[in-house]
Every structure is written in C-alpha cells, then in structure tokens.
Design a protein around this motif. Structure first.
Motif, PDB file in Angstrom:
ATOM      1  N   HIS A  59       0.821  -1.212   0.000  1.00 41.87           N
ATOM      2  CA  HIS A  59       0.000   0.000   0.000  1.00 41.87           C
ATOM      3  C   HIS A  59       0.858   1.267   0.000  1.00 41.87           C
ATOM      4  O   HIS A  59       0.581   2.211  -0.734  1.00 41.87           O
ATOM      5  CB  HIS A  59      -0.955  -0.013   1.198  1.00 41.87           C
ATOM      6  CG  HIS A  59      -1.793   1.217   1.296  1.00 41.87           C
ATOM      7  ND1 HIS A  59      -2.842   1.456   0.438  1.00 41.87           N
ATOM      8  CD2 HIS A  59      -1.716   2.285   2.128  1.00 41.87           C
ATOM      9  CE1 HIS A  59      -3.383   2.624   0.746  1.00 41.87           C
ATOM     10  NE2 HIS A  59      -2.718   3.143   1.768  1.00 41.87           N
ATOM     11  N   GLY A  60       1.897   1.285   0.806  1.00 40.35           N
ATOM     12  CA  GLY A  60       2.754   2.467   0.894  1.00 40.35           C
ATOM     13  C   GLY A  60       3.441   2.786  -0.425  1.00 40.35           C
ATOM     14  O   GLY A  60       3.556   3.947  -0.809  1.00 40.35           O
ATOM     15  N   LYS A  63       0.842   4.201  -2.815  1.00 41.94           N
ATOM     16  CA  LYS A  63       0.509   5.574  -2.427  1.00 41.94           C
ATOM     17  C   LYS A  63       1.600   6.535  -2.881  1.00 41.94           C
ATOM     18  O   LYS A  63       1.310   7.597  -3.445  1.00 41.94           O
ATOM     19  CB  LYS A  63       0.303   5.638  -0.920  1.00 41.94           C
ATOM     20  CG  LYS A  63      -0.260   6.937  -0.426  1.00 41.94           C
ATOM     21  CD  LYS A  63      -0.586   6.853   1.053  1.00 41.94           C
ATOM     22  CE  LYS A  63      -1.161   8.163   1.528  1.00 41.94           C
ATOM     23  NZ  LYS A  63      -1.523   8.127   2.939  1.00 41.94           N
ATOM     24  N   ASN A  66       1.543   6.842  -6.755  1.00 40.34           N
ATOM     25  CA  ASN A  66       0.421   7.680  -7.185  1.00 40.34           C
ATOM     26  C   ASN A  66       0.665   9.159  -6.892  1.00 40.34           C
ATOM     27  O   ASN A  66       0.264  10.026  -7.660  1.00 40.34           O
ATOM     28  CB  ASN A  66      -0.883   7.205  -6.550  1.00 40.34           C
ATOM     29  CG  ASN A  66      -1.385   5.921  -7.152  1.00 40.34           C
ATOM     30  OD1 ASN A  66      -1.062   5.579  -8.290  1.00 40.34           O
ATOM     31  ND2 ASN A  66      -2.171   5.176  -6.394  1.00 40.34           N
ATOM     32  N   LEU A  67       1.327   9.439  -5.787  1.00 38.45           N
ATOM     33  CA  LEU A  67       1.656  10.815  -5.440  1.00 38.45           C
ATOM     34  C   LEU A  67       2.655  11.414  -6.439  1.00 38.45           C
ATOM     35  O   LEU A  67       2.531  12.568  -6.842  1.00 38.45           O
ATOM     36  CB  LEU A  67       2.237  10.866  -4.017  1.00 38.45           C
ATOM     37  CG  LEU A  67       2.635  12.228  -3.489  1.00 38.45           C
ATOM     38  CD1 LEU A  67       1.395  13.087  -3.245  1.00 38.45           C
ATOM     39  CD2 LEU A  67       3.431  12.087  -2.208  1.00 38.45           C
TER      40      LEU A  67
END
Length: 100
Positions: A59-60, A63, A66-67
């Motif tokens: 997940h990290g 994230k 995507n950032l």
C-alpha cells in the motif's frame, strides 16, 4: 518474463512493439500510434515481482507512486518529445478500421 505480480493479476501475455504491430496489422487495422508508456513503473514492478516475489504491491509503495505519478508523466512526456524511448511497462496502440 512473467513475475509473481503478473500471475496474481491474471496477465498471461506480454508483447513487444514488433509483435503488437504485426498482430494489429494482420487484422487489417491501420496503426495510428504505437508507443511504450510508463518508464517509471518498471523498477518497482521488477523489484516486487521478480526479486521479492510479491503477489500484491504494498500500500505504501502504491501511495507514493500515485503521489509522484504526475511528475513521472510530465518527465516522460518531455523525454518522448525528443526521443521515443523503446522502453516502458506498457504499450499503447491506437488503430483504426480502413475507410470504405
């Protein structure tokens, strides 16, 4: 060529530019654009799928990717204006039926 992420996500085939060009052309379609995309995704996919043998991306990492994606996309667009780099995680093919 396939890794654990490919299997987990149901990917069963990969094409290079020449293979995809041949397949699309054989159907009678005219290729308008055929290019690689997503250079930035290659290292993470390779690390997670081929080295760490993961079935799912953490997940990290997703994230963070995507950032940073808008920066990656902008940089790749600039690069491809001067050089159509023959490398990328994905292939984009835009084709059309012949006009009658």
């Amino acid at each position: 060529m396939h890794g654990t992420l490919d299997s987990a996500l149901g990917h069963f085939r990969r094409y290079d530019r020449g293979q995809l060009r041949s397949l699309v052309s054989a159907t009678g379609l005219t290729i308008l654009r055929l290019s690689y995309l997503n250079i930035a995704g290659i290292p993470g996919w390779w690390l997670n799928s081929r080295v760490l043998k993961r079935d799912i991306l953490p997940h990290g990492q997703l994230k963070l990717f995507n950032l940073l994606a808008p920066l990656f996309i902008g940089a790749e667009r600039l690069l491809r204006r001067v050089w159509d780099v023959p490398l990328g995680q994905s292939l984009l093919c835009i084709a059309q039926k012949p006009t009658q």
